[in-house]
Design a protein around this motif. Structure first.
Motif, mmCIF file in Angstrom:
data_model
loop_
_atom_site.group_PDB
_atom_site.id
_atom_site.type_symbol
_atom_site.label_atom_id
_atom_site.label_comp_id
_atom_site.label_asym_id
_atom_site.label_seq_id
_atom_site.Cartn_x
_atom_site.Cartn_y
_atom_site.Cartn_z
ATOM 1 N N LEU A 86 11.109 41.438 55.336
ATOM 2 C CA LEU A 86 10.842 42.843 55.661
ATOM 3 C C LEU A 86 10.885 43.082 57.168
ATOM 4 C CD1 LEU A 86 7.979 43.832 53.190
ATOM 5 C CD2 LEU A 86 10.288 44.793 53.282
ATOM 6 N N GLY A 87 10.374 42.131 57.932
ATOM 7 C CA GLY A 87 10.441 42.244 59.388
ATOM 8 C C GLY A 87 11.878 42.304 59.871
ATOM 9 N N ASN A 88 12.730 41.477 59.267
ATOM 10 C CA ASN A 88 14.153 41.486 59.622
ATOM 11 C C ASN A 88 14.816 42.798 59.226
ATOM 12 O OD1 ASN A 88 13.990 38.898 60.673
ATOM 13 N ND2 ASN A 88 14.744 37.916 58.818
ATOM 14 N N ILE A 89 14.487 43.305 58.052
ATOM 15 C CA ILE A 89 15.040 44.579 57.594
ATOM 16 C C ILE A 89 14.606 45.695 58.537
ATOM 17 C CG2 ILE A 89 14.895 46.334 55.765
ATOM 18 C CD1 ILE A 89 14.791 43.966 53.744
ATOM 19 N N PHE A 90 13.334 45.709 58.876
ATOM 20 C CA PHE A 90 12.804 46.747 59.770
ATOM 21 C C PHE A 90 13.540 46.728 61.109
ATOM 22 C CE2 PHE A 90 9.777 48.504 62.837
ATOM 23 C CZ PHE A 90 9.438 49.695 62.206
ATOM 24 N N GLN A 91 13.707 45.537 61.666
ATOM 25 C CA GLN A 91 14.390 45.409 62.954
ATOM 26 C C GLN A 91 15.843 45.851 62.860
ATOM 27 O OE1 GLN A 91 12.683 44.650 65.840
ATOM 28 N NE2 GLN A 91 14.577 45.513 66.644
ATOM 29 N N LYS A 92 16.514 45.461 61.788
ATOM 30 C CA LYS A 92 17.919 45.834 61.604
ATOM 31 C C LYS A 92 18.060 47.349 61.484
ATOM 32 C CE LYS A 92 22.214 44.621 60.855
ATOM 33 N NZ LYS A 92 23.038 44.023 61.893
ATOM 34 N N LEU A 93 17.141 47.996 60.765
ATOM 35 C CA LEU A 93 17.185 49.454 60.636
ATOM 36 C C LEU A 93 16.965 50.130 61.987
ATOM 37 C CD1 LEU A 93 15.269 50.062 57.282
ATOM 38 C CD2 LEU A 93 17.732 50.227 57.685
ATOM 39 N N LYS A 94 16.107 49.557 62.809
ATOM 40 C CA LYS A 94 15.848 50.129 64.131
ATOM 41 C C LYS A 94 17.033 49.910 65.065
ATOM 42 C CE LYS A 94 11.821 51.655 63.155
ATOM 43 N NZ LYS A 94 11.771 53.035 62.684
ATOM 44 N N ASP A 95 17.743 48.791 64.872
ATOM 45 C CA ASP A 95 18.863 48.440 65.754
ATOM 46 C C ASP A 95 20.159 49.157 65.403
ATOM 47 O OD1 ASP A 95 17.165 46.707 67.036
ATOM 48 O OD2 ASP A 95 17.988 44.895 66.130
ATOM 49 N N THR A 96 20.290 49.629 64.162
ATOM 50 C CA THR A 96 21.547 50.233 63.736
ATOM 51 C C THR A 96 21.305 51.659 63.251
ATOM 52 O OG1 THR A 96 21.306 49.393 61.489
ATOM 53 C CG2 THR A 96 22.559 48.023 63.032
ATOM 54 N N ALA A 97 22.188 52.525 63.625
ATOM 55 C CA ALA A 97 22.078 53.917 63.174
ATOM 56 C C ALA A 97 22.834 54.110 61.862
ATOM 57 C CB ALA A 97 22.628 54.863 64.233
ATOM 58 N N GLY A 98 23.930 53.413 61.712
ATOM 59 C CA GLY A 98 24.763 53.582 60.517
ATOM 60 C C GLY A 98 24.339 52.630 59.421
ATOM 61 N N THR A 99 23.512 53.088 58.511
ATOM 62 C CA THR A 99 23.103 52.259 57.385
ATOM 63 C C THR A 99 23.464 52.968 56.090
ATOM 64 O OG1 THR A 99 20.897 53.240 57.444
ATOM 65 C CG2 THR A 99 21.200 51.132 58.608
ATOM 66 N N ILE A 100 23.530 52.199 55.043
ATOM 67 C CA ILE A 100 23.880 52.729 53.737
ATOM 68 C C ILE A 100 22.626 53.275 53.076
ATOM 69 C CG2 ILE A 100 24.862 52.123 51.483
ATOM 70 C CD1 ILE A 100 26.090 49.637 53.012
ATOM 71 N N ASP A 101 22.681 54.488 52.599
ATOM 72 C CA ASP A 101 21.558 55.124 51.920
ATOM 73 C C ASP A 101 21.860 55.114 50.425
ATOM 74 O OD1 ASP A 101 19.653 56.921 50.877
ATOM 75 O OD2 ASP A 101 19.484 57.874 52.845
ATOM 76 N N LEU A 102 20.920 54.672 49.587
ATOM 77 C CA LEU A 102 21.139 54.597 48.148
ATOM 78 C C LEU A 102 21.371 55.967 47.522
ATOM 79 C CD1 LEU A 102 18.557 51.937 46.968
ATOM 80 C CD2 LEU A 102 21.010 51.727 47.078
ATOM 81 N N ARG A 103 20.978 57.024 48.191
ATOM 82 C CA ARG A 103 21.118 58.365 47.618
ATOM 83 C C ARG A 103 22.545 58.894 47.737
ATOM 84 N NH1 ARG A 103 15.932 60.470 50.708
ATOM 85 N NH2 ARG A 103 16.815 58.958 52.138
ATOM 86 N N GLN A 104 23.401 58.176 48.412
ATOM 87 C CA GLN A 104 24.797 58.641 48.582
ATOM 88 C C GLN A 104 25.604 58.391 47.342
ATOM 89 O OE1 GLN A 104 26.081 56.605 52.081
ATOM 90 N NE2 GLN A 104 25.051 58.016 53.429
#
Length: 178
Positions: A160-178
């Motif tokens: 979870l710490g890695n996921i949190f950091q990756k989300l903070k570091d990248t703006a372009g992420t895949i959203d499940l709602r798409q």
């Protein structure tokens, strides 16, 4: 066996997990940080499934131990806290790719934490749990099963710490709602 020590480790591990999950926004809970990754919501759901399954095992049939009560603890610790090793989750605890509610996940984890406190304070932790044999480990004593849960939760807190950091570091992420 020191019940106070294991109770404290479980409390600290589950509290840290909840605090980490709380740091995600509702939107971030459901974002895939990189291809092939689970969302934070999926990680939390996986832990709910796994931890609930272990509660069933802990309250299930048991027998007297014919070996040291903590014999498998160090191996479980070495396996689960080695973050360079990629592990595959068994199908029965695989989380669905869906939209998760942060509050519901946190409430469920809090409920699970309370149930583990009951197990630690009321059951004989030296007994071997006979409800389920874990591949690669065999049957666990309650003591070993609780440490499995602790180390498994710590492993996923790291994730979870890695996921949190990756989300903070990248703006372009895949959203499940798409």
């Amino acid at each position: 066996m020191n019940k106070e020590k294991i109770a404290k480790e479980m409390e600290e591990t589950m509290t840290a997990l909840s605090a980490l999950l709380s740091s995600f926004s509702q939107e971030e809970i459901n974002r895939v940080p990189f291809e092939g990754s689970w969302t934070a919501g999926q990680v939390a759901r996986h832990l709910m499934l796994s931890n609930s399954g272990f509660l069933e095992i802990l309250f299930g049939p048991d027998k007297e131990a014919d070996r040291p009560v903590d014999q498998k603890v160090e191996q479980v610790k070495a396996d689960f806290l080695n973050f360079t090793t990629k592990m595959q989750s068994p199908d029965f605890v695989l989380p669905k790719a869906m939209i998760y509610d942060k509050t519901a996940l946190l409430d469920a984890l809090e409920d699970i934490k309370a149930k583990f406190a009951v197990v630690i304070n009321t059951l004989d932790l030296s007994k071997i749990c006979m409800a389920f044999e874990l591949p690669g480990y065999g049957y666990f004593t309650r003591w070993e099963a609780i440490y499995f849960v602790i180390y498994h939760n710590q492993r996923h807190s790291h994730q979870l710490g890695n996921i949190f950091q990756k989300l903070k570091d990248t703006a372009g992420t895949i959203d499940l709602r798409q």
